[in-house]
Design a protein around this motif. Structure first.
Motif, PDB file in Angstrom:
ATOM      1  N   ILE A   1       0.842  -1.203   0.000  1.00 44.70           N
ATOM      2  CA  ILE A   1       0.000   0.000   0.000  1.00 44.70           C
ATOM      3  C   ILE A   1       0.876   1.251   0.000  1.00 44.70           C
ATOM      4  O   ILE A   1       0.603   2.227  -0.712  1.00 44.70           O
ATOM      5  CB  ILE A   1      -0.944  -0.007   1.220  1.00 44.70           C
ATOM      6  CG1 ILE A   1      -1.966  -1.146   1.081  1.00 44.70           C
ATOM      7  CG2 ILE A   1      -1.656   1.339   1.368  1.00 44.70           C
ATOM      8  CD1 ILE A   1      -2.833  -1.338   2.301  1.00 44.70           C
ATOM      9  N   LEU A   2       1.959   1.230   0.792  1.00 49.99           N
ATOM     10  CA  LEU A   2       2.865   2.375   0.890  1.00 49.99           C
ATOM     11  C   LEU A   2       3.497   2.706  -0.460  1.00 49.99           C
ATOM     12  O   LEU A   2       3.631   3.878  -0.828  1.00 49.99           O
ATOM     13  CB  LEU A   2       3.962   2.076   1.922  1.00 49.99           C
ATOM     14  CG  LEU A   2       5.032   3.157   2.123  1.00 49.99           C
ATOM     15  CD1 LEU A   2       4.409   4.400   2.761  1.00 49.99           C
ATOM     16  CD2 LEU A   2       6.168   2.629   3.005  1.00 49.99           C
ATOM     17  N   THR A   3       3.869   1.669  -1.224  1.00 44.72           N
ATOM     18  CA  THR A   3       4.571   1.887  -2.498  1.00 44.72           C
ATOM     19  C   THR A   3       3.656   1.770  -3.721  1.00 44.72           C
ATOM     20  O   THR A   3       4.106   1.971  -4.844  1.00 44.72           O
ATOM     21  CB  THR A   3       5.715   0.865  -2.642  1.00 44.72           C
ATOM     22  OG1 THR A   3       5.160  -0.459  -2.650  1.00 44.72           O
ATOM     23  CG2 THR A   3       6.708   0.989  -1.493  1.00 44.72           C
ATOM     24  N   ASN A   4       2.378   1.400  -3.496  1.00 45.83           N
ATOM     25  CA  ASN A   4       1.404   1.208  -4.586  1.00 45.83           C
ATOM     26  C   ASN A   4       1.873   0.118  -5.563  1.00 45.83           C
ATOM     27  O   ASN A   4       1.685   0.229  -6.777  1.00 45.83           O
ATOM     28  CB  ASN A   4       1.171   2.519  -5.343  1.00 45.83           C
ATOM     29  CG  ASN A   4      -0.093   2.459  -6.207  1.00 45.83           C
ATOM     30  OD1 ASN A   4      -1.099   1.858  -5.813  1.00 45.83           O
ATOM     31  ND2 ASN A   4      -0.035   3.060  -7.388  1.00 45.83           N
ATOM     32  N   SER A   5       2.474  -0.952  -5.012  1.00 46.66           N
ATOM     33  CA  SER A   5       3.004  -2.036  -5.849  1.00 46.66           C
ATOM     34  C   SER A   5       2.033  -3.203  -5.901  1.00 46.66           C
ATOM     35  O   SER A   5       1.771  -3.856  -4.885  1.00 46.66           O
ATOM     36  CB  SER A   5       4.359  -2.508  -5.308  1.00 46.66           C
ATOM     37  OG  SER A   5       4.772  -3.673  -5.973  1.00 46.66           O
ATOM     38  N   ILE A   6       1.491  -3.483  -7.089  1.00 50.02           N
ATOM     39  CA  ILE A   6       0.570  -4.614  -7.248  1.00 50.02           C
ATOM     40  C   ILE A   6       1.302  -5.939  -7.110  1.00 50.02           C
ATOM     41  O   ILE A   6       0.726  -6.938  -6.641  1.00 50.02           O
ATOM     42  CB  ILE A   6      -0.175  -4.538  -8.608  1.00 50.02           C
ATOM     43  CG1 ILE A   6      -1.182  -5.688  -8.751  1.00 50.02           C
ATOM     44  CG2 ILE A   6       0.811  -4.551  -9.763  1.00 50.02           C
ATOM     45  CD1 ILE A   6      -2.255  -5.713  -7.711  1.00 50.02           C
ATOM     46  N   SER A   7       2.590  -5.992  -7.486  1.00 41.76           N
ATOM     47  CA  SER A   7       3.326  -7.257  -7.358  1.00 41.76           C
ATOM     48  C   SER A   7       3.522  -7.625  -5.893  1.00 41.76           C
ATOM     49  O   SER A   7       3.428  -8.802  -5.510  1.00 41.76           O
ATOM     50  CB  SER A   7       4.675  -7.188  -8.086  1.00 41.76           C
ATOM     51  OG  SER A   7       5.508  -6.193  -7.532  1.00 41.76           O
ATOM     52  N   ILE A   8       3.764  -6.631  -5.048  1.00 47.01           N
ATOM     53  CA  ILE A   8       3.916  -6.899  -3.615  1.00 47.01           C
ATOM     54  C   ILE A   8       2.567  -7.245  -2.997  1.00 47.01           C
ATOM     55  O   ILE A   8       2.455  -8.167  -2.187  1.00 47.01           O
ATOM     56  CB  ILE A   8       4.542  -5.681  -2.893  1.00 47.01           C
ATOM     57  CG1 ILE A   8       5.959  -5.437  -3.410  1.00 47.01           C
ATOM     58  CG2 ILE A   8       4.568  -5.920  -1.382  1.00 47.01           C
ATOM     59  CD1 ILE A   8       6.605  -4.191  -2.839  1.00 47.01           C
ATOM     60  N   ILE A   9       1.518  -6.516  -3.389  1.00 41.38           N
ATOM     61  CA  ILE A   9       0.179  -6.800  -2.874  1.00 41.38           C
ATOM     62  C   ILE A   9      -0.276  -8.199  -3.313  1.00 41.38           C
ATOM     63  O   ILE A   9      -0.889  -8.940  -2.542  1.00 41.38           O
ATOM     64  CB  ILE A   9      -0.832  -5.732  -3.340  1.00 41.38           C
ATOM     65  CG1 ILE A   9      -0.501  -4.388  -2.681  1.00 41.38           C
ATOM     66  CG2 ILE A   9      -2.266  -6.142  -3.007  1.00 41.38           C
ATOM     67  CD1 ILE A   9      -1.322  -3.219  -3.190  1.00 41.38           C
ATOM     68  N   SER A  10       0.043  -8.574  -4.561  1.00 44.52           N
ATOM     69  CA  SER A  10      -0.329  -9.906  -5.041  1.00 44.52           C
ATOM     70  C   SER A  10       0.416 -10.982  -4.254  1.00 44.52           C
ATOM     71  O   SER A  10      -0.134 -12.043  -3.951  1.00 44.52           O
ATOM     72  CB  SER A  10      -0.029 -10.031  -6.539  1.00 44.52           C
ATOM     73  OG  SER A  10       1.364 -10.023  -6.789  1.00 44.52           O
ATOM     74  N   ASP A  11       1.668 -10.693  -3.926  1.00 45.29           N
ATOM     75  CA  ASP A  11       2.433 -11.638  -3.120  1.00 45.29           C
ATOM     76  C   ASP A  11       1.844 -11.736  -1.711  1.00 45.29           C
ATOM     77  O   ASP A  11       1.842 -12.804  -1.096  1.00 45.29           O
ATOM     78  CB  ASP A  11       3.897 -11.201  -3.056  1.00 45.29           C
ATOM     79  CG  ASP A  11       4.842 -12.383  -2.882  1.00 45.29           C
ATOM     80  OD1 ASP A  11       4.669 -13.373  -3.613  1.00 45.29           O
ATOM     81  OD2 ASP A  11       5.729 -12.309  -2.016  1.00 45.29           O
ATOM     82  N   ALA A  12       1.331 -10.610  -1.212  1.00 43.09           N
ATOM     83  CA  ALA A  12       0.663 -10.612   0.100  1.00 43.09           C
ATOM     84  C   ALA A  12      -0.608 -11.450   0.055  1.00 43.09           C
ATOM     85  O   ALA A  12      -0.926 -12.184   1.007  1.00 43.09           O
ATOM     86  CB  ALA A  12       0.335  -9.186   0.517  1.00 43.09           C
ATOM     87  N   MET A  13      -1.349 -11.360  -1.071  1.00 47.64           N
ATOM     88  CA  MET A  13      -2.553 -12.183  -1.225  1.00 47.64           C
ATOM     89  C   MET A  13      -2.193 -13.662  -1.226  1.00 47.64           C
ATOM     90  O   MET A  13      -2.897 -14.497  -0.647  1.00 47.64           O
ATOM     91  CB  MET A  13      -3.272 -11.816  -2.519  1.00 47.64           C
ATOM     92  CG  MET A  13      -3.916 -10.438  -2.518  1.00 47.64           C
ATOM     93  SD  MET A  13      -4.616 -10.018  -4.124  1.00 47.64           S
ATOM     94  CE  MET A  13      -5.894 -11.271  -4.273  1.00 47.64           C
ATOM     95  N   HIS A  14      -1.079 -13.968  -1.890  1.00 48.99           N
ATOM     96  CA  HIS A  14      -0.606 -15.356  -1.894  1.00 48.99           C
ATOM     97  C   HIS A  14      -0.284 -15.806  -0.473  1.00 48.99           C
ATOM     98  O   HIS A  14      -0.629 -16.922  -0.055  1.00 48.99           O
ATOM     99  CB  HIS A  14       0.629 -15.468  -2.791  1.00 48.99           C
ATOM    100  CG  HIS A  14       1.036 -16.875  -3.061  1.00 48.99           C
ATOM    101  ND1 HIS A  14       2.258 -17.217  -3.581  1.00 48.99           N
ATOM    102  CD2 HIS A  14       0.394 -18.057  -2.868  1.00 48.99           C
ATOM    103  CE1 HIS A  14       2.352 -18.526  -3.720  1.00 48.99           C
ATOM    104  NE2 HIS A  14       1.229 -19.065  -3.275  1.00 48.99           N
ATOM    105  N   SER A  15       0.370 -14.935   0.292  1.00 49.30           N
ATOM    106  CA  SER A  15       0.702 -15.270   1.673  1.00 49.30           C
ATOM    107  C   SER A  15      -0.546 -15.428   2.536  1.00 49.30           C
ATOM    108  O   SER A  15      -0.570 -16.235   3.470  1.00 49.30           O
ATOM    109  CB  SER A  15       1.616 -14.195   2.279  1.00 49.30           C
ATOM    110  OG  SER A  15       2.883 -14.191   1.654  1.00 49.30           O
TER     111      SER A  15
END
Length: 291
Positions: A26-40
C-alpha cells in the motif's frame, strides 16, 4: 520438529508476512507486492487447513471408517490447489487493471527489503516442513510446503522486477511481474491438486514399491507357488497392500500362515507405515477373480 509444530510455524510466519507485505504494498502502490501478500494470505488459510486435516487424520479407526481418517490430508491438499487457483485469477485481474489504468508503483526500495525478508523466512520454513513431511509421510504438510515454496519463487520474481524498475524506471514491469507470479502459482496449484486427487482416487503405490513387494513375495518361492490380485493404495500416511498367495494343496493352513507372516514382516521392514492383507489359496482351489 514434528509435523504439527511445523504447521504452527508456517501459520505464524505467513501471518507476519501478510501484514508486512500489505503495509509495504500500500505504501509503495506495488501490485506485485500486494499480489504476493494475497498469496501469503492463502498460505495462512492453507496452513490452517493442513493443521486441521492432520489432526482429523489422527482420529482412530471406527466402525464407519475401517481404514481410518487419513484421507483428510489428501482432501486438504486438494482444497489448497483450488484456493491457489482463485488467488491466481484475482492477481491476474488486478494486475491487468493496473496496466489499463496506469496505476503503477511509486517506490521500489521498501519492496525489495520486504521481499528479501519474505524469501529468507519462507526458505527456512519450507526446509523444516519438507523435512517433517518426509519423516512422517504427510501429503498435506508436503503440499503446504510446496505452496510456501511457490512463495519463495514468486518473491524472487517480484524482487527481480523491483530491481529492474529501480534501474530502468519501467514501472509497467510491476504488474507484468505480478502476472508472471500468478502463472507460477497456478502451476504449483496444479501439481498439488494432481497428486492429492490421485490419492483420493486410490492411486497405487509407486512402481518401485510395487516391484519391491513382488520381489519379497518371490523370495519365499517355494513354497509359495504364485501370487496374484496384488493391490496397493495410500490412506493418508498409511499404505494398504493386499494380495493372494497360492500354496501346494499338501500344505497345512498353519504352515501357509507362518509363511505369509514371514512375507508380511519382510514387507513391513522394507516399506514404512504399511498394512497388509493376505488371502491364502490351495493350488487345487485356485481361481482368478473377475470383475
Amino acid at each position: 520438529m514434528d509435523k504439527f509444530k511445523a504447521a504452527y510455524m508456517a501459520i505464524g510466519v505467513s501471518m507476519f508476512l501478510v501484514i508486512f507485505k500489505v503495509s509495504i504494498g500500500i505504501l509503495t502502490n506495488s501490485i506485485s507486492i500486494i499480489s504476493d501478500a494475497m498469496h501469503s494470505s492463502m498460505d495462512v488459510i492453507a496452513s490452517t487447513l493442513t493443521l486441521i486435516a492432520m489432526k482429523l487424520a489422527k482420529t482412530p479407526e471406527d466402525k464407519c471408517h475401517n481404514y481410518g481418517h487419513g484421507k483428510y490430508e489428501d482432501l486438504a491438499a486438494a482444497t489448497q490447489s483450488i484456493l491457489i487457483f482463485i488467488v491466481s485469477v484475482t492477481i491476474i485481474t488486478q494486475a491487468a487493471s493496473r496496466i489499463i489504468n496506469q496505476n503503477l508503483i511509486t517506490d521500489t526500495l521498501p519492496g525489495i527489503f520486504v521481499m528479501l525478508v519474505s524469501i529468507t523466512l519462507h526458505s527456512v520454513t519450507v526446509f523444516i516442513m519438507l523435512k517433517s513431511a518426509k519423516k512422517e509421510g504427510s501429503i498435506a504438510l508436503r503440499a503446504n510446503a510446496l505452496h510456501l515454496l511457490s512463495d519463495v519463487i514468486t518473491s524472487i520474481g517480484v524482487i527481480v522486477g523491483l530491481i529492474i524498475i529501480n534501474f530502468t524506471g519501467l514501472k509497467i514491469i510491476d504488474p507484468i511481474a505480478a502476472i508472471v507470479v500468478a502463472l507460477i502459482i497456478i502451476k504449483t496449484g496444479y501439481d498439488i491438486g494432481k497428486e492429492s486427487i490421485a490419492q483420493l482416487l486410490d492411486k497405487s503405490l509407486s512402481t518401485e514399491e510395487t516391484k519391491l513387494i513382488g520381489e519379497i513375495i518371490e523370495k519365499h518361492s517355494p513354497p509359495v507357488l504364485e501370487y496374484h490380485h496384488l493391490r496397493t493404495r495410500r490412506v493418508g500416511q498409511a499404505k494398504q497392500v493386499d494380495f493372494h498367495l497360492i500354496f501346494p494343496t499338501s500344505y497345512s493352513l498353519l504352515e501357509a500362515h507362518n509363511i505369509s507372516n514371514s512375507i508380511e514382516l519382510d514387507i513391513h521392514q522394507n516399506i514404512p507405515a504399511v498394512r497388509t492383507t493376505i488371502h491364502l489359496e490351495p493350488e487345487s482351489h485356485y481361481h482368478p477373480y473377475k470383475y
